[in-house]
Design a protein around this motif. Sequence first.
Motif, PDB file in Angstrom:
ATOM      1  N   ARG A   1      26.610 105.218  39.876  1.00  0.00           N
ATOM      2  CA  ARG A   1      26.742 105.601  38.473  1.00  0.00           C
ATOM      3  C   ARG A   1      25.406 105.497  37.739  1.00  0.00           C
ATOM      4  NH1 ARG A   1      32.309 102.529  36.508  1.00  0.00           N
ATOM      5  NH2 ARG A   1      33.764 103.608  37.913  1.00  0.00           N
TER       6      ARG A   1
ATOM      7  N   ASN B   1      23.109 108.336  38.666  1.00  0.00           N
ATOM      8  CA  ASN B   1      23.516 109.593  38.022  1.00  0.00           C
ATOM      9  C   ASN B   1      23.035 109.640  36.572  1.00  0.00           C
ATOM     10  OD1 ASN B   1      24.810 110.860  40.189  1.00  0.00           O
ATOM     11  ND2 ASN B   1      26.687 109.686  39.849  1.00  0.00           N
TER      12      ASN B   1
ATOM     13  N   MET C   1      19.383 110.593  36.766  1.00  0.00           N
ATOM     14  CA  MET C   1      19.199 112.014  37.077  1.00  0.00           C
ATOM     15  C   MET C   1      19.474 112.883  35.852  1.00  0.00           C
ATOM     16  SD  MET C   1      18.434 112.575  40.396  1.00  0.00           S
ATOM     17  CE  MET C   1      19.192 114.117  40.891  1.00  0.00           C
ATOM     18  N   GLU C   2      20.502 112.529  35.087  1.00  0.00           N
ATOM     19  CA  GLU C   2      20.859 113.341  33.921  1.00  0.00           C
ATOM     20  C   GLU C   2      19.901 113.127  32.765  1.00  0.00           C
ATOM     21  OE1 GLU C   2      24.807 112.077  33.214  1.00  0.00           O
ATOM     22  OE2 GLU C   2      25.618 112.953  35.063  1.00  0.00           O
TER      23      GLU C   2
ATOM     24  N   VAL D   1      21.236 109.524  45.373  1.00  0.00           N
ATOM     25  CA  VAL D   1      21.790 110.767  44.840  1.00  0.00           C
ATOM     26  C   VAL D   1      20.693 111.819  44.866  1.00  0.00           C
ATOM     27  CG1 VAL D   1      23.464 109.598  43.341  1.00  0.00           C
ATOM     28  CG2 VAL D   1      21.188 110.118  42.466  1.00  0.00           C
TER      29      VAL D   1
END
Length: 688
Positions: free
Chosen positions: A174, A177, A180-181, A205
């Motif tokens: 989590r 992520n 990355m976002e 990821v």
Amino acid sequence: MLEPETRSTEHGEPERETPLRASDFLRANREALLSEWEHAMHALHAGLREKPSWLLDHMPGLLVSLADALDQGEQGPDTALADEHAVVRLDQGFDLGEVVAEYALLRKCILRRLEAQARPLEPGELERLEGALDRTVVRTVQRFAEERQRSLQALDRMAQATLDGPAVDTLLVRLLNVVMESTLTVDSAGVLMLEADRLVVRAAVGLGGDKALGSSLALGEGFVGEVAATRQPMTLRSASTDSRVVLTVLRDVGLRAVYGVPLVEGTRLLGVAYLGSRTSFGFSDADLLLFRTMCQRAAAYILQARLQDMERDARVEAQRSLALLDALLAASPLGMAFLDPELRYLRINQTLADINGFPPEAHLGRTLREMQPKAVADLMEPLLRRVLETGEPLQSFEFATPTSLMPPRGKRMWQVTFYPVREPQASGLLGLGCVLVDITHHKQTEASLQRAVDFREQLLAVLGHDLRNPLNAIGASAFQLARAEELEAPERRAVERIRKSAGRMGRMITDILDFARSKLGEGIPVSPQPMDLADVCQATLEELQVSHPGRPLLFESSGDTSGDWDPDRVAQVLGNLVSNALQHGGGDTPVHTRVRGEAHDVVLEVHNRGEPIPAELLPRIFDPFKTPVATSESASTYQKQRSLGLGLYIVHQIARAHGGRVEVRSSEEEGTTFRVYWPRAKSPPARV
């Protein structure tokens, strides 16, 4: 070109000063302005030396950029420099007020220096300078606020990812992520956790994420290992070709820029997080700052998740243990309970609850004295207190139902064990456990068995004593018949068989009587007296040779064989050993008897050839009634013999009565040897 500072009038008027341009003023006074500004910053942050606010950082470059902007007529200085300054100040821990304050100090230093100048600025220059400074401040503050808001949003999303208390691996995915976002140029991200002395990829990821999972490397190995060992962030500009990249997945996916940050909580290294980009050779300062900020917060979340995992595992294990305990308590036919140090019931199974006469739930939280009759509580409570005080268990304490409770409960016998229950680190007592067993039937069976044994032994004693008189009469009559001259050869052989059988029966009766004495507590009586063991053994063998003329009985002695023993018992031992050798040895092989004097003992050995004693019989060869029953045609001669098996038992008991011992060795190659050790030391008659 700069204009001359002074000029003359045509009529000899005094020279007048030429106005300054703002850009020229900034360049000419750059060093003085920076020195005054740094001094003012020190005074502003006095007592807060932990902040690097006194460092010039980008301020020299900002002054040059401001002067260039004034020359070129631009709206403000280099925005990239202002943005970088804002990011650095955010990274250094400045708040927005401190960023504005440092620009305010710079403005004050410039104005103060202008007032001290003899030459004024050109008309409009001060306004242009003020406007450029304002635009610089606005850009810096705007960028500072944007990056701070970006960080806060990312941190908020990270916090949301932890709300449901996920496991460590789930939390790591989590958090990655969120990274990355929040950063568009990132194509790959991963976290390696420190396990023992290796870094293991626990989450990944983006590009190559699935292939990276489970990979590991040692501390100090490669780029990631160096980040962990030094605990400092590091950057690579071409990961796909850099030899320091050990994780093959980082090269295989063609990553260029890779940035690694250690995950540290306090002084504890948890692991390393990394970012990777396939399109860029480097990340912006803002992205790096955001990633470092997120890693700092992530370290705390990871540690918290680890603790939650440990707590969750401990809770599951505790529930499993309690379930097993409840199942054991419910299924056990024994009465079982756990009590705290105040002797209150914490757990009790149905069996013990039924014995007490109350349901299990009625016991919980109640003391032993509240749940037991006074007679039982008075008996048990001191025992329980002693276990709590000493920390030592009380094993197999037996008691009967108190007399006052016999009418309602009946006469029963009980056996109870109390044991302390300690904390896992054995630092203190949690309470104690209780196991109660109804042994009434066992005691009844034990008493019945003891009565049967006593009856058997009394019967053997009576039988042996009553048989001796008629057997003596048979032996005496056979002796008289053997002296008659008119008997024919067949009749003499029959009489001789009677005499031998009577002698054998006599020895058997003697063994039975000795066995009965030893079991009834009287012991085998011995009367030691000075004697020569070799002489007694030789005489005994001569008598045995007469009874067994077909088997050679060989004898030899050496050394001093004198001592204090019971000659009749010595003869009995040798007779039993030789009879055993004749019975189990080869049909025509001799039986060797040796007597050897040693320093403290005289050793008697009886040796025969033949089938060895079975290995399963050796450990109990001196037990009474031990001869096994044959189970097949190929069974050994020892298994086929059906005798009382008392002879060797009596040998063992007589040796013990003299303070000696008996040993046996038996093999196919060496034959069978019984060795009896007779101590020389004089001692009073002993009973076994």
